[in-house]
Design an enzyme around this catalytic site. Structure first.
Site, PDB file in Angstrom:
ATOM      1  N   HIS A 130      -2.624   5.858   5.357  1.00 60.51           N
ATOM      2  CA  HIS A 130      -3.061   4.498   5.090  1.00 60.51           C
ATOM      3  C   HIS A 130      -2.826   3.570   6.278  1.00 60.51           C
ATOM      4  CE1 HIS A 130      -2.854   0.703   2.440  1.00 60.51           C
ATOM      5  NE2 HIS A 130      -4.034   1.223   2.194  1.00 60.51           N
TER       6      HIS A 130
ATOM      7  N   LYS B 112      -3.140   1.556   9.840  1.00 58.68           N
ATOM      8  CA  LYS B 112      -4.189   0.920  10.645  1.00 58.68           C
ATOM      9  C   LYS B 112      -3.589   0.584  11.997  1.00 58.68           C
ATOM     10  CE  LYS B 112      -5.368  -0.182   6.197  1.00 58.68           C
ATOM     11  NZ  LYS B 112      -4.531   0.040   5.014  1.00 58.68           N
TER      12      LYS B 112
ATOM     13  N   ASP C 128      -4.816   1.037  26.235  1.00 58.57           N
ATOM     14  CA  ASP C 128      -4.147   1.223  27.532  1.00 58.57           C
ATOM     15  C   ASP C 128      -2.621   1.172  27.440  1.00 58.57           C
ATOM     16  OD1 ASP C 128      -6.623   1.479  28.705  1.00 58.57           O
ATOM     17  OD2 ASP C 128      -6.707  -0.595  29.401  1.00 58.57           O
TER      18      ASP C 128
ATOM     19  N   HIS D 246      -6.047  -9.067   0.068  1.00 60.47           N
ATOM     20  CA  HIS D 246      -5.657  -7.700   0.424  1.00 60.47           C
ATOM     21  C   HIS D 246      -4.500  -7.683   1.412  1.00 60.47           C
ATOM     22  CE1 HIS D 246      -6.427  -3.698   2.488  1.00 60.47           C
ATOM     23  NE2 HIS D 246      -6.489  -3.334   1.218  1.00 60.47           N
TER      24      HIS D 246
ATOM     25  N   LYS E 190      -0.880  -7.797   3.323  1.00 59.91           N
ATOM     26  CA  LYS E 190       0.457  -7.286   3.046  1.00 59.91           C
ATOM     27  C   LYS E 190       1.411  -7.992   4.015  1.00 59.91           C
ATOM     28  CE  LYS E 190      -2.698  -3.647   2.809  1.00 59.91           C
ATOM     29  NZ  LYS E 190      -3.078  -3.601   1.449  1.00 59.91           N
TER      30      LYS E 190
ATOM     31  N   ASP F 248      13.384 -15.994   4.884  1.00 57.01           N
ATOM     32  CA  ASP F 248      14.087 -17.154   5.433  1.00 57.01           C
ATOM     33  C   ASP F 248      13.209 -17.870   6.458  1.00 57.01           C
ATOM     34  OD1 ASP F 248      16.143 -16.480   3.733  1.00 57.01           O
ATOM     35  OD2 ASP F 248      17.285 -15.398   5.252  1.00 57.01           O
TER      36      ASP F 248
END
Length: 464
Positions: A209, A211, A216, A382, A384, A389
């Site tokens: 899952h 991404k 470079d 969608h 996450k 703090d």
């Protein structure tokens, strides 16, 4: 003649069910899951055997052994790094020990607050690549954005740049063969990820899952977006789409490369190109958190527990799927009891109805313990993101569900920096302004059938 054949078939199915029930007792992670699988397989094998073949497998020894062996090799081969001794990072020392990595000081971060900003930055970085491009996404679609990505990769390959691409075989199940064939014909090295080298349709767990984009070795990207028009908000009825990504410059990019290299080596048996990142010119301390089912511990769940326990004043998190396990639920409840401002933002629209129903029930239970829950509007959320703090923010691919906790390979960047945390706070304040705070009446006033559906959906929490 047909009756004996049917009888023999039923006997064979029951024997297979008993064998699978024995396997479930021996290998299922929790006693509750083992009991449920064993009971169903022993009594109703014609209903449960096929789902168990798809969802019940929890070990993949070849991948685990090689993953751990080569992780040690990657650790030994890693260049010396400047360790972070910032006191504000010490509360996350358990994560460093678990992951065998460290915070990198001086990282330069850029918050990418939607699909347009994210893919403008990624495609611009790819266009400027001089040595190599590493790309890994859970989902590729053959649509407008997918073809823009395809063209960008083909242009770099035509310029003699090494281009390596990984996509998940289940997440990208709708990707047509001609999309991949076009990339390969143009000089792009592209492969699907699987934890078994021999393809099997009887395996839906252990998806990759993550991404990741690295250009470079100098610039990296990580977050929640995949490659498809819906992530740009162009696919009703979920539009507009709310998501977040992160651009990183500095030594932390080496850990993004390492995560990609481990997956690439498993799939291909070779290592991708690699360059040492230049020192960062920023102020952030960044820890790359790569978790997955090959780890000795349930590392993703422990990541959330550790970060939640670190909160003293504020804990804001956003997740499309709110299906926390007992450890994360207890950590959230303890945070409330410490006086922490705990807020959870979830979508107001479902993309998967079963997990949406289960999330609604978990939201109700959270409200009863003092956790504030918000539903983002409009469209689908969608992202996450986690804010702790005034100095810590995490952005990555991890959802609050069992798939992320113990079934999927995930990655996130945990950043300790007041300036960056301030940017995330501003972003989340804007999200809360477009959200509706819910109360217990959302569940209590729901029709009886819908409440029953929520409780039935919760039974599937281990595979959601």
């Amino acid at each position: 003649m047909n009756l004996p054949l049917l009888t023999i078939a039923l006997i064979l199915v029951h024997l297979a069910g008993l064998a699978a029930a024995t396997h479930a007792v021996m290998h299922t992670r929790t006693p509750q899951g083992a009991f449920a699988w064993a009971l169903g397989l022993a009594l109703l094998p014609w209903l449960t055997l096929l789902p168990y073949l798809y969802l019940g497998r929890r070990r993949f020894h070849g991948y685990v052994d090689q993953h751990r062996r080569h992780r040690r090799q990657f650790d030994h081969a890693r260049e010396p790094v400047t360790l972070s001794h910032d006191p504000s990072c010490e509360r996350y020392a358990a994560l460093c020990n678990m992951l065998h990595t460290t915070f990198h000081p001086g990282q330069q971060l850029r918050l990418l607050v939607d699909g347009d900003a994210t893919f403008t930055a990624i495609l611009d970085a790819i266009a400027q690549a001089e040595h190599y491009v590493l790309v890994q996404f859970f989902i590729f679609h053959d649509d407008g954005l997918g073809r823009r990505m395809q063209q960008a990769l083909l242009e770099r390959a035509a310029a003699g740049i090494d281009v390596c691409v990984l996509y998940d075989g289940i997440g990208s199940h709708a990707l047509p063969h001609h999309y991949v064939d076009t990339l390969r014909a143009g000089g792009v090295t592209i492969h699907p990820f699987a934890t078994q080298r021999r393809h099997t349709r009887f395996q839906l767990n252990f998806r990759n899952h993550r991404k990741i984009v690295v250009v470079d070795g100098a610039q990296g990207f990580v977050g929640g977006l995949n490659v498809g028009d819906e992530y740009l908000g162009l696919a009703p009825p979920l539009a507009p789409w709310r998501d977040t990504h992160l651009a990183v410059r500095g030594r932390a990019v080496a850990d993004l490369q390492r995560s990609f290299a481990e997956d690439w080596h498993w799939v291909t048996g070779t290592l991708p190109p690699r360059r040492s990142p230049p020192p960062g010119q920023g102020t952030a301390h960044t820890l790359i958190v790569a978790t997955g089912p090959a780890d000795l511990q349930e590392s993703c769940s422990l990541f959330f527990v550790t970060v939640i326990h670190a909160a003293q004043r504020r804990l804001w998190l956003t997740t499309p799927y709110f299906v926390p396990d007992h450890a994360v639920t207890a950590a959230l409840q303890l945070a409330v009891l410490r006086g922490v401002d705990v807020r959870v933002m979830i979508p107001s629209r479902p993309d998967h109805r079963t997990v949406f129903l289960s999330s609604t029930l978990h939201a109700y239970n959270a409200l009863r313990t003092g956790i504030r829950v918000f539903r983002h509007q409009p469209g689908f959320m969608h992202q996450k993101v986690l804010l702790v703090d005034d100095d810590t923010a995490a952005i990555g691919s991890m959802n609050l569900d069992s798939r992320s906790f113990r079934l999927n390979f995930e990655i996130a960047a945990l950043n300790v920096d007041r300036l960056f945390a301030g940017d995330v706070e501003t972003m989340l304040h804007n999200d809360f302004e477009h959200a509706i705070e819910i109360d217990k009446t959302e569940y209590e006033h729901a029709p009886w059938r819908r409440r029953l559906a929520m409780h039935i959906a919760r039974l599937f929490d281990p595979v959601l």
